[in-house]
Design an enzyme around this catalytic site. Structure first.
Site, PDB file in Angstrom:
ATOM      1  N   GLN A 203       0.813  -1.215   0.000  1.00 54.54           N
ATOM      2  CA  GLN A 203       0.000   0.000   0.000  1.00 54.54           C
ATOM      3  C   GLN A 203       0.843   1.259   0.000  1.00 54.54           C
ATOM      4  O   GLN A 203       2.034   1.251   0.292  1.00 54.54           O
ATOM      5  CB  GLN A 203      -0.918   0.014   1.220  1.00 54.54           C
ATOM      6  CG  GLN A 203      -0.174  -0.022   2.549  1.00 54.54           C
ATOM      7  CD  GLN A 203      -1.120  -0.168   3.718  1.00 54.54           C
ATOM      8  OE1 GLN A 203      -1.460   0.820   4.360  1.00 54.54           O
ATOM      9  NE2 GLN A 203      -1.543  -1.397   4.007  1.00 54.54           N
TER      10      GLN A 203
ATOM     11  N   HIS B  32      -0.024   5.842   0.592  1.00 56.89           N
ATOM     12  CA  HIS B  32      -1.013   6.836   0.994  1.00 56.89           C
ATOM     13  C   HIS B  32      -0.804   8.120   0.190  1.00 56.89           C
ATOM     14  O   HIS B  32       0.331   8.460  -0.162  1.00 56.89           O
ATOM     15  CB  HIS B  32      -0.896   7.130   2.486  1.00 56.89           C
ATOM     16  CG  HIS B  32      -0.875   5.894   3.328  1.00 56.89           C
ATOM     17  ND1 HIS B  32      -1.943   5.036   3.392  1.00 56.89           N
ATOM     18  CD2 HIS B  32       0.086   5.356   4.116  1.00 56.89           C
ATOM     19  CE1 HIS B  32      -1.643   4.023   4.193  1.00 56.89           C
ATOM     20  NE2 HIS B  32      -0.426   4.194   4.630  1.00 56.89           N
TER      21      HIS B  32
ATOM     22  N   GLU C  56       2.937   8.068   8.607  1.00 54.08           N
ATOM     23  CA  GLU C  56       2.899   7.118   9.713  1.00 54.08           C
ATOM     24  C   GLU C  56       4.301   6.748  10.181  1.00 54.08           C
ATOM     25  O   GLU C  56       5.262   6.738   9.405  1.00 54.08           O
ATOM     26  CB  GLU C  56       2.111   5.863   9.335  1.00 54.08           C
ATOM     27  CG  GLU C  56       2.648   5.104   8.142  1.00 54.08           C
ATOM     28  CD  GLU C  56       1.725   3.961   7.725  1.00 54.08           C
ATOM     29  OE1 GLU C  56       2.226   2.839   7.571  1.00 54.08           O
ATOM     30  OE2 GLU C  56       0.511   4.199   7.557  1.00 54.08           O
TER      31      GLU C  56
ATOM     32  N   ARG D  78      -4.104   0.445  -2.460  1.00 49.90           N
ATOM     33  CA  ARG D  78      -3.480  -0.878  -2.341  1.00 49.90           C
ATOM     34  C   ARG D  78      -2.945  -1.370  -3.683  1.00 49.90           C
ATOM     35  O   ARG D  78      -3.498  -1.055  -4.731  1.00 49.90           O
ATOM     36  CB  ARG D  78      -4.485  -1.879  -1.775  1.00 49.90           C
ATOM     37  CG  ARG D  78      -4.935  -1.535  -0.356  1.00 49.90           C
ATOM     38  CD  ARG D  78      -5.981  -2.486   0.186  1.00 49.90           C
ATOM     39  NE  ARG D  78      -6.325  -2.144   1.566  1.00 49.90           N
ATOM     40  CZ  ARG D  78      -7.233  -1.248   1.904  1.00 49.90           C
ATOM     41  NH1 ARG D  78      -7.903  -0.618   0.964  1.00 49.90           N
ATOM     42  NH2 ARG D  78      -7.467  -0.988   3.179  1.00 49.90           N
TER      43      ARG D  78
END
Length: 396
Positions: free
Chosen positions: A92, A94, A129, A282
């Site tokens: 994945q 983002h 993240e 994804r």
């Protein structure tokens, strides 16, 4: 300052033992993949039995403080988690904030419902993240430099790979274009050709491991390829994974992932913090929706080196510096009787991950957390009780 009850997310890739062991309990009946601490609309933690998101809505100024309220509205801008992976997560990436704003508006205009499984953008935010390993933690993160991928091709000696070798060759300035070409080719390859290529790669990876006593990055990449292909046979993500850096974090080590960086966590337990966002594009290793054109649009095809985050130690606290405003994270190890003072300057979550802590008049055990509202605006006292104790501090 009140106890904050985390919310378990039972995703199939989760571990039945990791979080349970941290709590001192028997294995769970179903996988426990993540334990959430925050005010996420899809799973808010509880404060005195009431969702934190509702508590913030009732009194945003005292809970978040004027600084956070002005910048982020009535929203806690981060989500803190304990993540426990027993199998690889989906491959994945983002979007950036600008891409998220555009994509969210575009899908709204198209009339795609928020809960529609084919929807890419659930909100208009980005999702940087950070993950800090609690145990040995395996991950795939960022594209490997193409010169090293060429070395891996040589080690595999797979004839079916040769037709793609021209995409590895070129001046350093061509690397981004070549990576884009190779990844795009592989992620759109016809099913029959994909199965043939993956089958040949797995056979060659097994042969390489059987024929060497070395244990370097090439052997780790081969083992990773075999394992992923066993779990997701024929999945296009197996090919994507072959282009990524494979790394193993030791407890305390961390990685930060920004917009557009392709990644997948593989195995292990860690503390993760991210912007409060649901936008995930994804690229395989999943039964969920994969939108190849949208994924390619958000990906950054620069290769990455030195993936592990450089930490900073100040006054006994380990800080994890990141280039985002939504969150900060720090941790500390305390021996029995050791006490630390912590200044509170905004909404804060304190999470115990080992031992036993006394924080003001509250006792925290592993997987337990405290919510400290912005109105506290003073220091808190943290004391270790067991021989070894660990606390994480998340704030804005």
């Amino acid at each position: 300052m009140e106890l904050l009850s985390g919310v378990i997310r039972a995703y199939p890739w989760g571990s039945r033992t990791a979080i349970a062991k941290l709590r001192g309990e028997q294995p769970s009946a179903s996988p426990e993949a993540e334990l959430w601490f925050g005010a996420h609309p899809g799973g808010s933690s509880l404060l005195n039995g009431k969702p934190l998101i509702d508590c913030i809505a009732e009194d945003p100024e005292s809970m978040l403080g004027p600084r956070v309220l002005k910048q982020y509205g009535e929203n806690l801008p981060f989500l803190l988690k304990i993540l426990a992976a027993n199998e690889p997560l989906s491959l994945q990436a983002h979007p950036s904030r600008e891409q998220a704003i555009e994509g969210f508006a575009r899908e709204n205009q198209a009339g795609i419902a928020i809960q529609d499984p084919t929807r890419n953008y659930k909100d208009d935010n980005h999702k940087p993240e950070l993950i800090v390993a609690l145990t040995e933690f395996e991950a795939m993160a960022g594209f490997r430099p193409l010169a090293e991928t060429a070395i891996l091709f040589d080690a595999l000696a797979c004839p079916e790979l040769e037709r793609y070798r021209t995409m590895l060759i070129g001046a350093p300035a061509d690397e981004e274009a070549n990576l884009r070409a190779l990844f795009t080719t592989w992620i759109t390859i016809p099913t029959a050709a994909r199965n043939e290529l993956i089958g040949a790669l797995v056979d060659k990876a097994r042969a390489h491991i059987a024929g060497t006593s070395e244990h370097g990055w090439i052997e780790e990449a081969c083992k990773n390829l075999i394992e992923i292909a066993n779990i997701y046979p024929g999945d296009v993500g197996v090919l994507g994974a072959l282009l990524l850096n494979k790394l193993t974090l030791q407890p305390g080590e961390a990685i930060y992932l920004d917009a557009g960086q392709l990644h997948a966590y593989v195995r292990g337990m860690g503390v993760e913090i991210m912007a409060n966002c649901d936008n995930v594009l994804r690229g395989g290793l999943t039964s969920k929706y994969v939108d190849v054109p949208e994924l390619v649009k958000v990906l950054k095809f620069q290769s990455l080196r030195n993936i592990k985050l450089q930490t900073e130690i100040k006054h006994g606290w380990v800080h994890y510096p990141v280039p985002t405003d939504e969150f900060t994270l720090a941790s500390a190890q305390l021996v029995a009787g050791e006490e630390k003072a912590l200044e509170i300057q905004g909404p804060t979550i304190l999470l115990c991950t080992s031992g036993k802590l006394v924080i003001e008049d509250k006792i925290l055990m592993p997987t337990e957390a405290l919510w400290v509202p912005a109105q506290w605006n003073k220091s808190v006292s943290i004391q270790g009780i067991e021989p070894s104790n660990q606390v994480f501090v998340a704030s804005v």
